[in-house]
Design a protein around this motif. Structure first.
Motif, PDB file in Angstrom:
ATOM      1  N   VAL A 162       0.843  -1.195   0.000  1.00 52.24           N
ATOM      2  CA  VAL A 162       0.000   0.000   0.000  1.00 52.24           C
ATOM      3  C   VAL A 162       0.880   1.248   0.000  1.00 52.24           C
ATOM      4  O   VAL A 162       0.673   2.172  -0.789  1.00 52.24           O
ATOM      5  N   LEU A 163       1.889   1.260   0.875  1.00 53.34           N
ATOM      6  CA  LEU A 163       2.769   2.430   0.977  1.00 53.34           C
ATOM      7  C   LEU A 163       3.467   2.712  -0.342  1.00 53.34           C
ATOM      8  O   LEU A 163       3.641   3.857  -0.736  1.00 53.34           O
ATOM      9  N   GLU A 164       3.880   1.663  -1.025  1.00 58.13           N
ATOM     10  CA  GLU A 164       4.610   1.848  -2.275  1.00 58.13           C
ATOM     11  C   GLU A 164       3.674   1.862  -3.479  1.00 58.13           C
ATOM     12  O   GLU A 164       4.135   1.922  -4.619  1.00 58.13           O
ATOM     13  N   ALA A 165       2.366   1.770  -3.225  1.00 59.77           N
ATOM     14  CA  ALA A 165       1.359   1.793  -4.295  1.00 59.77           C
ATOM     15  C   ALA A 165       1.644   0.744  -5.364  1.00 59.77           C
ATOM     16  O   ALA A 165       1.591   1.025  -6.554  1.00 59.77           O
ATOM     17  N   LYS A 166       1.998  -0.455  -4.935  1.00 56.86           N
ATOM     18  CA  LYS A 166       2.250  -1.539  -5.891  1.00 56.86           C
ATOM     19  C   LYS A 166       0.995  -2.389  -5.996  1.00 56.86           C
ATOM     20  O   LYS A 166       0.773  -3.297  -5.189  1.00 56.86           O
ATOM     21  N   ASP A 167       0.172  -2.086  -6.991  1.00 55.97           N
ATOM     22  CA  ASP A 167      -1.131  -2.744  -7.051  1.00 55.97           C
ATOM     23  C   ASP A 167      -1.023  -4.225  -7.397  1.00 55.97           C
ATOM     24  O   ASP A 167      -1.750  -5.052  -6.845  1.00 55.97           O
ATOM     25  N   GLU A 168      -0.099  -4.582  -8.314  1.00 60.37           N
ATOM     26  CA  GLU A 168      -0.023  -5.996  -8.704  1.00 60.37           C
ATOM     27  C   GLU A 168       0.346  -6.886  -7.538  1.00 60.37           C
ATOM     28  O   GLU A 168      -0.306  -7.900  -7.264  1.00 60.37           O
ATOM     29  N   GLU A 169       1.413  -6.493  -6.811  1.00 56.32           N
ATOM     30  CA  GLU A 169       1.839  -7.268  -5.644  1.00 56.32           C
ATOM     31  C   GLU A 169       0.728  -7.308  -4.601  1.00 56.32           C
ATOM     32  O   GLU A 169       0.468  -8.335  -3.996  1.00 56.32           O
ATOM     33  N   PHE A 170       0.078  -6.155  -4.431  1.00 56.35           N
ATOM     34  CA  PHE A 170      -0.971  -6.067  -3.431  1.00 56.35           C
ATOM     35  C   PHE A 170      -2.093  -7.063  -3.719  1.00 56.35           C
ATOM     36  O   PHE A 170      -2.488  -7.837  -2.853  1.00 56.35           O
ATOM     37  N   PHE A 171      -2.576  -7.055  -4.958  1.00 56.35           N
ATOM     38  CA  PHE A 171      -3.702  -7.930  -5.267  1.00 56.35           C
ATOM     39  C   PHE A 171      -3.290  -9.403  -5.313  1.00 56.35           C
ATOM     40  O   PHE A 171      -4.098 -10.279  -5.036  1.00 56.35           O
ATOM     41  N   SER A 172      -2.011  -9.633  -5.641  1.00 55.94           N
ATOM     42  CA  SER A 172      -1.579 -11.025  -5.606  1.00 55.94           C
ATOM     43  C   SER A 172      -1.495 -11.519  -4.149  1.00 55.94           C
ATOM     44  O   SER A 172      -1.864 -12.643  -3.835  1.00 55.94           O
ATOM     45  N   ASN A 173      -1.034 -10.629  -3.252  1.00 58.46           N
ATOM     46  CA  ASN A 173      -1.043 -10.994  -1.832  1.00 58.46           C
ATOM     47  C   ASN A 173      -2.465 -11.156  -1.305  1.00 58.46           C
ATOM     48  O   ASN A 173      -2.752 -12.023  -0.492  1.00 58.46           O
ATOM     49  N   LEU A 174      -3.314 -10.257  -1.798  1.00 56.32           N
ATOM     50  CA  LEU A 174      -4.682 -10.261  -1.307  1.00 56.32           C
ATOM     51  C   LEU A 174      -5.440 -11.499  -1.777  1.00 56.32           C
ATOM     52  O   LEU A 174      -6.332 -11.993  -1.092  1.00 56.32           O
ATOM     53  N   SER A 175      -5.064 -12.006  -2.958  1.00 56.53           N
ATOM     54  CA  SER A 175      -5.807 -13.137  -3.506  1.00 56.53           C
ATOM     55  C   SER A 175      -5.607 -14.388  -2.657  1.00 56.53           C
ATOM     56  O   SER A 175      -6.373 -15.334  -2.758  1.00 56.53           O
TER      57      SER A 175
END
Lengths: 285, 92
Positions: A162-175
Motif C-alpha cells: 500500500v505504501l509503495e502503491a504496488k497494485d499488482e503485488e498487493f492484489f496477488s497478496n490479497l488473492s
C-alpha cells in the motif's frame, strides 16, 4: 459489466499510481530561524495517508523546529485534517474542483490538537488501515477472519504494498485471502458529503459522513445507482435544483448520477477495499 | 425507498471482554442519530475508565463519527448492535 475487462487493469493501475501534489509550509509558530524555511513540494499517493509524507517533511523542516517531541499533523484553511481519510479523498472533498494546485497545507510538529484529531502514535496509520480493511472484509464476506488471521509478516507485506502503491503485488497478496472471493453480494462504500465552504468557522461540521454496505442483488436496479445509494445513505438528492448544485467524485473522477456502483467498485475501490465517494458543491456553479 | 418514519431507536448490546468491568445493565436503546462516540463516552463515564476499546461483532472498530443507525443497519445480529468493549486492544 459494461466496462471492458481488458481495460480494467489499466484503470486500476492509474488509480493506484495517482498522487496529489502538496505544498507544505511550516506553521509560523514553529519556525525558529530567519528567514523561514522554504516550502516543501511533495507528491502524496492518493490511496495513502497524509502522515506518509511526515518523514520527508521532518527531514526538510526538522532543523528549524523548537525543542520538543515531534508529532506531525496537517492543517487546511485553519482546520486540522483527519489523517485516517485517504489523501486523495481528502483532497477531492476539501479542495478538489476549486482550482488551486498544488494543494497548500500547513504542517505542524508541535501541539497536536488532541481535542480535534484521533491521536497518532507509533504504527497508528497502519492499525487504522487494517481496521478499515477488517470492516470491509466483514461487509464482503460476513466475517473479518480473513484479515484477523493474517500473520504479522503478511500484514507487513500488504502494508508495504500500500505504501509503495504496488497494485499488482498487493492484489496477488490479497488473492491469498478470502477477500477476493466475496461470499455475500455486498460492497462497502464510504460517503463524505460537503455542502458548505470548509474553513475555520465550519470545519468538519460542514462534512457529513456515512458508510454503507450496499446490497448488490437487490431487485430494484435503482438501488445500485449513485443516486439511489446517496439518497438512502445520507438523504442526499442528485435530482432537481439541489442535485444540480452537487457533484460526486470517486478517485478524482466525476460520476454520473445513474452510474451503477457495482461497475465502479472493482476499478476505483481504495486499498482498504472501500469505495470512497465524495459529494461536494459543483465547481460549475 | 425507506419509509419516512422508521423507529428512532435501536437496541445496542454492550459486552465486556477481557478484564473490563461489567455493566449492571447491558442492553440499551440508543437514538439512531447518535454517533458511535456516544457509546465510548457512555462507557467511560459509567465505568470510570480513561480509555476504552470498542469492537463490533468481536472483529473491527468502526469510526467514532459513524452513526448508530448506519452501523445497526449494516452490522446488527438478530436486530441488536453488539459492541464488545475492553480496556486493552483485543481483536488486532
Amino acid at each position: 459489466m459494461e466496462t471492458s475487462s481488458a481495460m480494467a487493469p489499466d484503470i486500476q493501475r492509474e488509480h493506484w499510481r495517482g498522487s496529489v501534489a502538496l505544498k507544505l509550509e511550516l506553521h509560523p509558530d514553529e519556525v525558529t530561524t530567519v528567514p523561514p524555511p522554504e516550502p516543501l513540494f511533495v507528491l502524496a499517493p492518493r490511496l495513502g495517508y497524509l502522515p506518509q509524507v511526515a518523514e520527508q517533511a521532518l527531514e526538510h523542516f526538522g532543523s528549524v523546529l523548537p525543542p520538543g517531541e515531534d508529532e506531525v499533523w496537517f492543517e487546511y484553511q485553519g482546520v486540522p485534517l483527519k489523517w485516517h481519510i485517504p489523501t486523495g479523498s481528502l483532497f477531492d472533498l476539501l479542495a478538489g474542483g476549486r482550482g488551486g494546485y498544488p494543494w497548500c497545507l500547513t504542517v505542524h510538529f508541535r501541539s497536536y490538537p488532541r481535542d480535534a484529531l484521533q491521536p497518532l502514535e507509533g504504527d497508528g496509520v497502519q492499525a487504522s488501515y487494517f481496521n478499515s480493511l477488517k470492516e470491509a472484509a466483514y461487509v464482503l464476506t460476513g466475517s473479518s477472519s480473513s484479515v484477523m488471521t493474517l500473520t504479522k509478516a503478511s500484514q507487513q507485506e500488504l502494508w508495504q504494498n500500500v505504501l509503495e502503491a504496488k497494485d499488482e503485488e498487493f492484489f496477488s497478496n490479497l488473492s491469498k485471502m478470502d477477500l477476493t472471493r466475496p461470499t455475500r453480494s455486498r460492497i462497502p462504500v464510504r460517503v463524505y458529503c460537503r455542502e458548505k465552504v470548509f474553513d475555520s468557522f465550519t470545519g468538519w461540521k460542514s462534512v457529513e459522513y456515512a458508510s454503507k454496505s450496499v446490497v448488490l442483488d437487490s431487485e430494484d436496479a435503482e438501488d445500485l445507482t449513485l443516486r439511489g445509494v446517496l439518497q438512502r445513505c445520507l438523504g442526499v438528492s442528485l435530482d432537481g435544483e439541489a442535485g444540480s448544485g452537487r457533484e460526486v467524485v470517486a478517485a478524482g473522477v466525476e460520476l454520473e448520477s445513474d452510474t451503477n456502483l457495482a461497475n465502479v467498485y472493482p476499478h476505483l475501490k481504495n486499498a482498504d477495499m472501500w469505495l470512497y465517494l465524495v459529494v461536494r458543491p459543483s465547481s460549475r456553479a | 425507498m425507506d419509509s419516512p418514519a422508521p423507529p428512532e431507536k435501536v437496541v445496542v448490546l454492550l459486552k465486556a471482554t477481557g478484564d473490563a468491568p461489567i455493566l449492571k445493565q447491558s442492553k440499551f436503546k440508543v437514538l439512531k442519530s447518535e454517533n458511535f462516540v456516544f457509546i465510548s463516552e457512555f462507557l467511560r463515564k459509567n465505568l470510570k475508565l480513561d480509555s476504552v476499546f470498542m469492537y463490533l461483532n468481536s472483529s473491527f472498530s468502526p469510526s467514532l463519527d459513524e452513526r448508530i443507525g448506519t452501523l445497526h443497519e449494516a452490522y446488527n445480529v438478530d436486530g441488536k448492535l453488539i459492541v464488545n468493549y475492553s480496556t486493552t486492544p483485543a481483536w488486532g
